[in-house]
Design an enzyme around this catalytic site. Structure first.
Site, PDB file in Angstrom:
ATOM      1  N   ARG A   1       1.281  20.236   6.410  1.00 19.53           N
ATOM      2  CA  ARG A   1       2.288  19.370   7.026  1.00 19.53           C
ATOM      3  C   ARG A   1       3.264  20.113   7.957  1.00 19.53           C
ATOM      4  O   ARG A   1       3.574  19.602   9.033  1.00 19.53           O
ATOM      5  CB  ARG A   1       3.053  18.584   5.953  1.00 19.53           C
TER       6      ARG A   1
ATOM      7  N   GLU B   1       0.843  -1.209   0.000  1.00 20.06           N
ATOM      8  CA  GLU B   1       0.000   0.000   0.000  1.00 20.06           C
ATOM      9  C   GLU B   1       0.875   1.256   0.000  1.00 20.06           C
ATOM     10  O   GLU B   1       0.829   2.060   0.940  1.00 20.06           O
ATOM     11  CB  GLU B   1      -0.901   0.008   1.239  1.00 20.06           C
TER      12      GLU B   1
ATOM     13  N   CYS C   1      -4.122  33.754   9.934  1.00 19.84           N
ATOM     14  CA  CYS C   1      -3.943  34.472  11.198  1.00 19.84           C
ATOM     15  C   CYS C   1      -3.642  33.538  12.355  1.00 19.84           C
ATOM     16  O   CYS C   1      -4.455  33.385  13.284  1.00 19.84           O
ATOM     17  CB  CYS C   1      -5.171  35.320  11.465  1.00 19.84           C
ATOM     18  N   GLU C   2      -2.531  32.861  12.254  1.00 19.90           N
ATOM     19  CA  GLU C   2      -2.025  32.003  13.329  1.00 19.90           C
ATOM     20  C   GLU C   2      -0.512  31.990  13.208  1.00 19.90           C
ATOM     21  O   GLU C   2       0.006  31.843  12.097  1.00 19.90           O
ATOM     22  CB  GLU C   2      -2.469  30.546  13.145  1.00 19.90           C
TER      23      GLU C   2
ATOM     24  N   ARG D   1       3.142   7.748  -0.106  1.00 19.65           N
ATOM     25  CA  ARG D   1       4.087   8.864  -0.223  1.00 19.65           C
ATOM     26  C   ARG D   1       5.201   8.595  -1.234  1.00 19.65           C
ATOM     27  O   ARG D   1       5.608   9.489  -1.976  1.00 19.65           O
ATOM     28  CB  ARG D   1       4.698   9.118   1.157  1.00 19.65           C
TER      29      ARG D   1
END
Ligand code: LLP
Length: 422
Positions: free
Chosen positions: A318, A279, A347-348, A282
């Site tokens: 990520r 499977e 806004c963080e 990535r």
């Protein structure tokens, strides 16, 4: 290896210059290379040349774009899906139902039924069971349809994969699989149900694995379990070895190659006499994509300047979620460098891609990319801060196509309602 390279000082994806895509589609935008996807699909398959019987199920959670699935179906890949939505995508992309493996710790009874009813009642290829009750429900649903559902039992081998805690799945405290010591008794109970064709076991210990040793340890444990189950009289025809192979995010990252992985698998599974299932996610998709972005401002900072780009944590989550590194490369580098923080407009403070990073010098209006964004990029995007859902482009040689539209705030607003009692 990928197909993103500078030509005459301008970053190209295959034969297409990235500024042409930025002009036509706007930024931020994910850009994928079809040649890279195909190459990775082939290299992974070739790495497993020493495995006589195998089934390759691309973990579509890594990048479920329909065009990507179509391309990988053409390469002979089936799909590992973890939701009814992913199953619908795999089928919509033309992947044969028989090539679909349904994983996931929380498959609902309705989703299990959809898997059985797919393909005009022919059903999907395999269900990977995560707990005993799920097996009982699947067996009942299948029996009611006069079917025996092909299934394997996912086992938790209690192996530390040595990766980020949030993407580690094979420790006993993780939510995945059944404890390996309980597996034989559970297998016997489930195998006795008439609605199940319980034909093997599955394992997946984590993602972005940079070392083959934990995988080898887990495979050896599952090999012992297979022998024990056979000793108890069960027929074990399928063993699903999951995904997890890491990719290089930094130029000097060293990762086990698909060839080294395949050699390890061939060695450890020698004599298993079962169809081995894989499977990969990535390793197929990661380096096949970049996130193309434009610098909005270079804002002076107290320690380093902030390069504020038009991509943000809602487009590529990520770094905010896993402190992940994505290389930042100017599309048209001037040759000079700068040390800067890179952040998006959300806004963080968590919307920061890098701190104090040595990068190509950039100025307002310049284009740049975050590399290795083909896996777990667009698929994890959100519309936080009422930002558009990021579009996707697939390049193939000198052609490209928009394979996912930018979903604008206007479209999202149109799906919301203010009740008339407000
Ligand atoms: N099979 C199962 C059962 C999985 O849970 C996963 C990934 C895979 C296969 C594919 O693993 P891969 O070959 O891609 O490592 N969002 C995270 C990654 C989450 C992976 C979850 N499971 C990230 O961005 O790093």
């Amino acid at each position: 290896m990928d197909h993103f390279a500078h030509r005459d000082g301008v970053l190209h994806c295959e034969d297409v210059a990235l500024p042409a895509i930025a002009e036509a589609v706007g930024t931020p935008v994910y850009v994928y290379s079809a040649a890279t996807f195909r190459r990775h699909a082939r290299v992974f398959r070739e790495g497993l040349a020493g495995v006589p019987r195998k089934h390759l199920a691309y973990a579509i959670k890594a990048n479920p774009n329909l065009a990507v699935l179509r391309l990988l179906a053409d390469e002979g890949y089936g799909a590992d899906v973890v939701s009814g939505g992913e199953m619908a995508r795999a089928l919509a992309a033309g992947m044969p139902a028989s090539e679909i493996v349904f994983s996931g710790v929380g498959k609902t009874p309705a989703e299990l039924a959809r898997g059985l009813d797919a393909n005009n009642g022919g059903g999907i290829g395999q269900f990977n069971l995560e707990l005993e009750e799920e097996g009982e429900v699947l067996a009942a649903l299948a029996a009611a349809r006069g079917l025996r559902a092909p299934a394997v039992l996912r086992v938790n081998p209690d192996v530390d994969a040595g990766t980020h805690a949030k993407i580690s799945t094979g420790r006993k405290e993780n939510k995945f699989g059944v404890p390996i010591d309980q597996a034989p008794a559970m297998f016997a109970r489930l195998a006795a149900l008439p609605g199940l064709d319980l034909r093997g076991v599955a394992i997946h210990i984590g993602s972005q694995l940079g070392d083959l040793a934990p995988l080898e340890a887990a495979y050896r444990r599952i090999g012992q379990l297979v022998a024990e189950l056979r000793g108890a009289g069960h027929v074990i025809s399928h063993v699903d070895l999951g995904g997890g192979l890491g990719v290089p995010y930094k130029p000097d990252d060293t990762m086990p190659s698909p060839a080294a992985y395949g050699a390890m698998v061939a060695r450890v599974t020698d004599g298993w006499d079962a169809e081995l299932m894989f499977e990969p996610g990535r390793v197929i998709a990661g380096n096949a994509g970049v996130l193309l972005t434009r610098v909005i401002w270079v804002k002076p900072g107290v320690v380093h300047p902030y390069v504020i780009v038009d991509a943000a944590m809602n487009d590529l989550a990520r770094p905010a979620l896993y402190d992940a590194w994505h290389d930042f490369v100017a599309v048209s580098p001037s040759g000079t460098r700068m040390v800067a923080n890179i952040a998006g407009p959300v806004c963080e403070s968590g919307d920061t891609f890098a701190m104090g990073r040595d990068i190509d010098a950039v100025a307002s209006g310049d284009l740049a990319v975050f590399r290795t964004a083909g896996a777990y990029g667009a698929t994890m995007a959100s519309t936080y801060n009422s930002r558009a859902l990021v579009p996707e482009v697939l390049v193939d040689g000198d052609r490209y196509a928009v394979v996912a539209d930018r979903v604008t705030p206007e479209t999202l607003i149109a799906a919301e309602r203010v009740p008339d009692w407000l």
